[in-house]
Design an enzyme around this catalytic site. Sequence first.
Site, PDB file in Angstrom:
ATOM      1  N   SER A  35      63.919  44.730  59.728  1.00 22.12           N
ATOM      2  CA  SER A  35      64.290  44.056  58.478  1.00 22.12           C
ATOM      3  C   SER A  35      64.379  45.078  57.343  1.00 22.12           C
ATOM      4  CB  SER A  35      63.285  42.954  58.142  1.00 22.12           C
ATOM      5  OG  SER A  35      61.978  43.474  58.078  1.00 22.12           O
ATOM      6  N   SER A 125      46.775  48.015  50.248  1.00 22.30           N
ATOM      7  CA  SER A 125      47.392  48.652  49.080  1.00 22.30           C
ATOM      8  C   SER A 125      46.404  48.679  47.931  1.00 22.30           C
ATOM      9  CB  SER A 125      48.617  47.813  48.701  1.00 22.30           C
ATOM     10  OG  SER A 125      48.996  48.047  47.378  1.00 22.30           O
ATOM     11  N   TYR A 149      52.820  39.557  46.674  1.00 25.26           N
ATOM     12  CA  TYR A 149      52.695  40.677  47.618  1.00 25.26           C
ATOM     13  C   TYR A 149      51.226  41.114  47.711  1.00 25.26           C
ATOM     14  CZ  TYR A 149      52.481  45.511  49.189  1.00 25.26           C
ATOM     15  OH  TYR A 149      52.120  46.662  49.837  1.00 25.26           O
ATOM     16  N   LYS A 153      48.173  40.968  50.875  1.00 30.37           N
ATOM     17  CA  LYS A 153      47.311  42.062  51.343  1.00 30.37           C
ATOM     18  C   LYS A 153      45.836  41.636  51.262  1.00 30.37           C
ATOM     19  CE  LYS A 153      50.453  44.969  52.414  1.00 30.37           C
ATOM     20  NZ  LYS A 153      50.695  45.242  53.827  1.00 30.37           N
ATOM     21  N   ASN A 199      60.534  51.766  43.166  1.00 29.11           N
ATOM     22  CA  ASN A 199      59.456  52.724  42.928  1.00 29.11           C
ATOM     23  C   ASN A 199      59.978  53.998  42.265  1.00 29.11           C
ATOM     24  OD1 ASN A 199      58.354  51.388  45.908  1.00 29.11           O
ATOM     25  ND2 ASN A 199      57.106  51.259  44.080  1.00 29.11           N
TER      26      ASN A 199
HETATM   27  P1  NAD Z   1      58.747  49.893  55.297  1.00 29.75           P
HETATM   28  O1  NAD Z   1      59.478  48.693  54.819  1.00 29.75           O
HETATM   29  O2  NAD Z   1      59.477  51.178  55.373  1.00 29.75           O
HETATM   30  O3  NAD Z   1      58.115  49.607  56.743  1.00 29.75           O
HETATM   31  C1  NAD Z   1      57.714  48.316  57.154  1.00 29.75           C
HETATM   32  C2  NAD Z   1      58.334  48.080  58.521  1.00 29.75           C
HETATM   33  O4  NAD Z   1      57.929  46.785  58.994  1.00 29.75           O
HETATM   34  C3  NAD Z   1      59.863  48.074  58.481  1.00 29.75           C
HETATM   35  O5  NAD Z   1      60.351  48.912  59.506  1.00 29.75           O
HETATM   36  C4  NAD Z   1      60.239  46.616  58.724  1.00 29.75           C
HETATM   37  O6  NAD Z   1      61.476  46.484  59.403  1.00 29.75           O
HETATM   38  C5  NAD Z   1      59.055  46.137  59.549  1.00 29.75           C
HETATM   39  N1  NAD Z   1      58.783  44.688  59.460  1.00 29.75           N
HETATM   40  C6  NAD Z   1      58.661  43.926  58.353  1.00 29.75           C
HETATM   41  N2  NAD Z   1      58.399  42.652  58.693  1.00 29.75           N
HETATM   42  C7  NAD Z   1      58.318  42.615  60.043  1.00 29.75           C
HETATM   43  C8  NAD Z   1      58.079  41.585  60.981  1.00 29.75           C
HETATM   44  N3  NAD Z   1      57.892  40.318  60.603  1.00 29.75           N
HETATM   45  N4  NAD Z   1      58.070  41.897  62.291  1.00 29.75           N
HETATM   46  C9  NAD Z   1      58.297  43.165  62.712  1.00 29.75           C
HETATM   47  N5  NAD Z   1      58.550  44.189  61.869  1.00 29.75           N
HETATM   48  C10 NAD Z   1      58.555  43.903  60.548  1.00 29.75           C
HETATM   49  O7  NAD Z   1      57.440  50.039  54.406  1.00 29.75           O
HETATM   50  P2  NAD Z   1      56.369  51.193  54.342  1.00 29.75           P
HETATM   51  O8  NAD Z   1      56.478  51.821  53.009  1.00 29.75           O
HETATM   52  O9  NAD Z   1      56.432  52.033  55.533  1.00 29.75           O
HETATM   53  O10 NAD Z   1      55.043  50.327  54.341  1.00 29.75           O
HETATM   54  C11 NAD Z   1      54.316  50.068  55.519  1.00 29.75           C
HETATM   55  C12 NAD Z   1      53.144  49.153  55.176  1.00 29.75           C
HETATM   56  O11 NAD Z   1      52.352  49.763  54.168  1.00 29.75           O
HETATM   57  C13 NAD Z   1      53.554  47.788  54.616  1.00 29.75           C
HETATM   58  O12 NAD Z   1      52.670  46.816  55.121  1.00 29.75           O
HETATM   59  C14 NAD Z   1      53.358  47.959  53.123  1.00 29.75           C
HETATM   60  O13 NAD Z   1      53.061  46.737  52.480  1.00 29.75           O
HETATM   61  C15 NAD Z   1      52.163  48.889  53.076  1.00 29.75           C
HETATM   62  N6  NAD Z   1      52.102  49.667  51.823  1.00 29.75           N
HETATM   63  C16 NAD Z   1      53.169  50.432  51.461  1.00 29.75           C
HETATM   64  C17 NAD Z   1      53.132  51.141  50.265  1.00 29.75           C
HETATM   65  C18 NAD Z   1      54.311  51.978  49.818  1.00 29.75           C
HETATM   66  O14 NAD Z   1      54.385  52.328  48.657  1.00 29.75           O
HETATM   67  N7  NAD Z   1      55.243  52.350  50.677  1.00 29.75           N
HETATM   68  C19 NAD Z   1      51.995  51.057  49.448  1.00 29.75           C
HETATM   69  C20 NAD Z   1      50.929  50.293  49.858  1.00 29.75           C
HETATM   70  C21 NAD Z   1      50.980  49.587  51.062  1.00 29.75           C
HETATM   71  C1  UD1 Z   2      54.076  49.517  42.959  1.00 31.90           C
HETATM   72  C2  UD1 Z   2      53.585  48.111  43.151  1.00 31.90           C
HETATM   73  C3  UD1 Z   2      52.371  48.121  44.051  1.00 31.90           C
HETATM   74  C4  UD1 Z   2      52.692  48.815  45.364  1.00 31.90           C
HETATM   75  C5  UD1 Z   2      53.194  50.231  45.036  1.00 31.90           C
HETATM   76  C6  UD1 Z   2      53.557  51.008  46.248  1.00 31.90           C
HETATM   77  C7  UD1 Z   2      54.218  46.958  41.078  1.00 31.90           C
HETATM   78  C8  UD1 Z   2      53.721  46.278  39.848  1.00 31.90           C
HETATM   79  N1  UD1 Z   2      53.265  47.519  41.863  1.00 31.90           N
HETATM   80  O1  UD1 Z   2      53.046  50.275  42.365  1.00 31.90           O
HETATM   81  O2  UD1 Z   2      51.951  46.795  44.327  1.00 31.90           O
HETATM   82  O3  UD1 Z   2      51.542  48.885  46.192  1.00 31.90           O
HETATM   83  O4  UD1 Z   2      54.344  50.121  44.201  1.00 31.90           O
HETATM   84  O5  UD1 Z   2      54.729  50.505  46.811  1.00 31.90           O
HETATM   85  O6  UD1 Z   2      55.399  46.968  41.353  1.00 31.90           O
HETATM   86  N2  UD1 Z   2      58.166  53.554  36.785  1.00 31.90           N
HETATM   87  C9  UD1 Z   2      59.089  53.849  35.828  1.00 31.90           C
HETATM   88  N3  UD1 Z   2      60.413  53.665  36.125  1.00 31.90           N
HETATM   89  C10 UD1 Z   2      60.840  53.190  37.329  1.00 31.90           C
HETATM   90  C11 UD1 Z   2      59.868  52.893  38.322  1.00 31.90           C
HETATM   91  C12 UD1 Z   2      58.532  53.067  38.003  1.00 31.90           C
HETATM   92  O7  UD1 Z   2      58.757  54.273  34.726  1.00 31.90           O
HETATM   93  O8  UD1 Z   2      62.055  53.032  37.533  1.00 31.90           O
HETATM   94  C13 UD1 Z   2      56.738  53.797  36.482  1.00 31.90           C
HETATM   95  C14 UD1 Z   2      55.846  52.560  36.574  1.00 31.90           C
HETATM   96  O9  UD1 Z   2      55.822  51.879  35.369  1.00 31.90           O
HETATM   97  C15 UD1 Z   2      54.508  53.190  36.984  1.00 31.90           C
HETATM   98  C16 UD1 Z   2      54.903  54.413  37.810  1.00 31.90           C
HETATM   99  O10 UD1 Z   2      56.251  54.700  37.449  1.00 31.90           O
HETATM  100  O11 UD1 Z   2      53.821  53.640  35.839  1.00 31.90           O
HETATM  101  C17 UD1 Z   2      54.836  54.173  39.301  1.00 31.90           C
HETATM  102  O12 UD1 Z   2      55.588  52.994  39.616  1.00 31.90           O
HETATM  103  P1  UD1 Z   2      55.898  52.560  41.110  1.00 31.90           P
HETATM  104  O13 UD1 Z   2      56.420  53.699  41.882  1.00 31.90           O
HETATM  105  O14 UD1 Z   2      56.759  51.325  41.058  1.00 31.90           O
HETATM  106  O15 UD1 Z   2      54.480  52.213  41.729  1.00 31.90           O
HETATM  107  P2  UD1 Z   2      53.324  51.239  41.175  1.00 31.90           P
HETATM  108  O16 UD1 Z   2      53.781  50.429  40.031  1.00 31.90           O
HETATM  109  O17 UD1 Z   2      52.105  52.049  40.998  1.00 31.90           O
END
Ligand code: NAD
Ligand code: UD1
Length: 337
Positions: A35, A125, A149, A153, A199
């Site tokens: 997805s 997270s 979201y 978690k 992000n």
């Molecule tokens: P990602 O979207 O790249 O990876 C998630 C994977 O899960 C994808 O390959 C997607 O296809 C698969 N997936 C989603 N729903 C599914 C389902 N129902 N069945 C099977 N596969 C499914 O995201 P990521 O950045 O690699 O994140 C991995 C995990 O870490 C997630 O649970 C996310 O919430 C958590 N997380 C990510 C971040 C971040 O900033 N990337 C931060 C905190 C926590």
């Molecule tokens: C976000 C999510 C958080 C998630 C994390 C990792 C929100 C409110 N929180 O965190 O739940 O676990 O991503 O995936 O979305 N920023 C800018 N311009 C942009 C994007 C971001 O200024 O275009 C700033 C934000 O205001 C923040 C920092 O950059 O201060 C980081 O942002 P981001 O990368 O989205 O991560 P988080 O907000 O920390």
Amino acid sequence: MTKILVTGGAGYIGSHTVVALLEQGLTPILFDNFSNSQEAVLSRIEKITGVSPQLIEGDIKDGEKLNEVFVEHEFDAVIHFAGLKAVGESVEEPLRYYQNNVYGSLQLFRTMAKHGCFRLVFSSSASVYGEPESVPITEHFPLSAANPYGQTKLMIENILRDLSAADARWQASILRYFNPVGAHKSALIGENPNGIPNNLVPYIAQVAIGKLSRLSVFGGDYDTIDGTGVRDYIHVVDLADAHLKALDALDDGHGCCAYNVGTGEGYSVLEIIAAFERACGAKIPYDIVARRSGDVASSFADPIFSEQKLGWKARFGLNEMMRDHWQWQSANLEGYK
Ligand code: NAD
Ligand code: UD1
């Protein structure tokens, strides 16, 4: 041959962790519904490690499919990445998020228990800390969530705590990631966001390649060193390594235990822009605009507990994170296409 089921293994953090597992001689079996990922990641993993891991297309909400997988393989543990992760989308489509993340996890945990597999590493997270009262954040801070979201978690964490309280066979390491960035040094795998990135670092990277024109900096009036938001960015390869340590920690019999995964260093948005400019050798045009709703001023980890209990510590600093993110982005203008 230790087999590990890796749900969401084709995704950003999953694929880096699969590389780390293969490099340790473990056997990851990937389970993903694509997805938010592409099958093409497999050949990239093979190029890095020389091994093409087995990948099963399936959805964690599909209990029958999961059952088939557990009948076919005997797993030592599960690393559970599969989930939807876009905060804004979760506010618009809460049912989809609860169904995918919470119901999908329940299906997974039920199938694990049925087949006698009680060892799990779960991707949580820093969003479970809601608006922290102070920084750095320790694992003992109160938990809350500001959006669906984050709620998913928190609910999954609570389910795991209840499971391990009810049945001592459950061993779960909960990893609370701060802000994952960067990519594998080969530039063969990395983050490949769908549509316009939410992000910060993926957004900056797309400005750097000219796909997006300017960055909006959300808020210049926070109580931080330069008024912009401060976060704890963590290199995805360090994050992948934390999963290996978290797997080892399951042997300690700790029940259910949560660990912060961050560097302990906070950087502002303007510091990130400057570091990315050094990495890519170009200016990133930006405007300071209004705050984004739901954002906190400052969030960074106290990583001491992870260091003590997991024996894990981040190795890469800000410049390496930005260098590797840039190398991946500039070598893959269209992601895995
Ligand atoms: P990602 O979207 O790249 O990876 C998630 C994977 O899960 C994808 O390959 C997607 O296809 C698969 N997936 C989603 N729903 C599914 C389902 N129902 N069945 C099977 N596969 C499914 O995201 P990521 O950045 O690699 O994140 C991995 C995990 O870490 C997630 O649970 C996310 O919430 C958590 N997380 C990510 C971040 C971040 O900033 N990337 C931060 C905190 C926590
Ligand atoms: C976000 C999510 C958080 C998630 C994390 C990792 C929100 C409110 N929180 O965190 O739940 O676990 O991503 O995936 O979305 N920023 C800018 N311009 C942009 C994007 C971001 O200024 O275009 C700033 C934000 O205001 C923040 C920092 O950059 O201060 C980081 O942002 P981001 O990368 O989205 O991560 P988080 O907000 O920390």
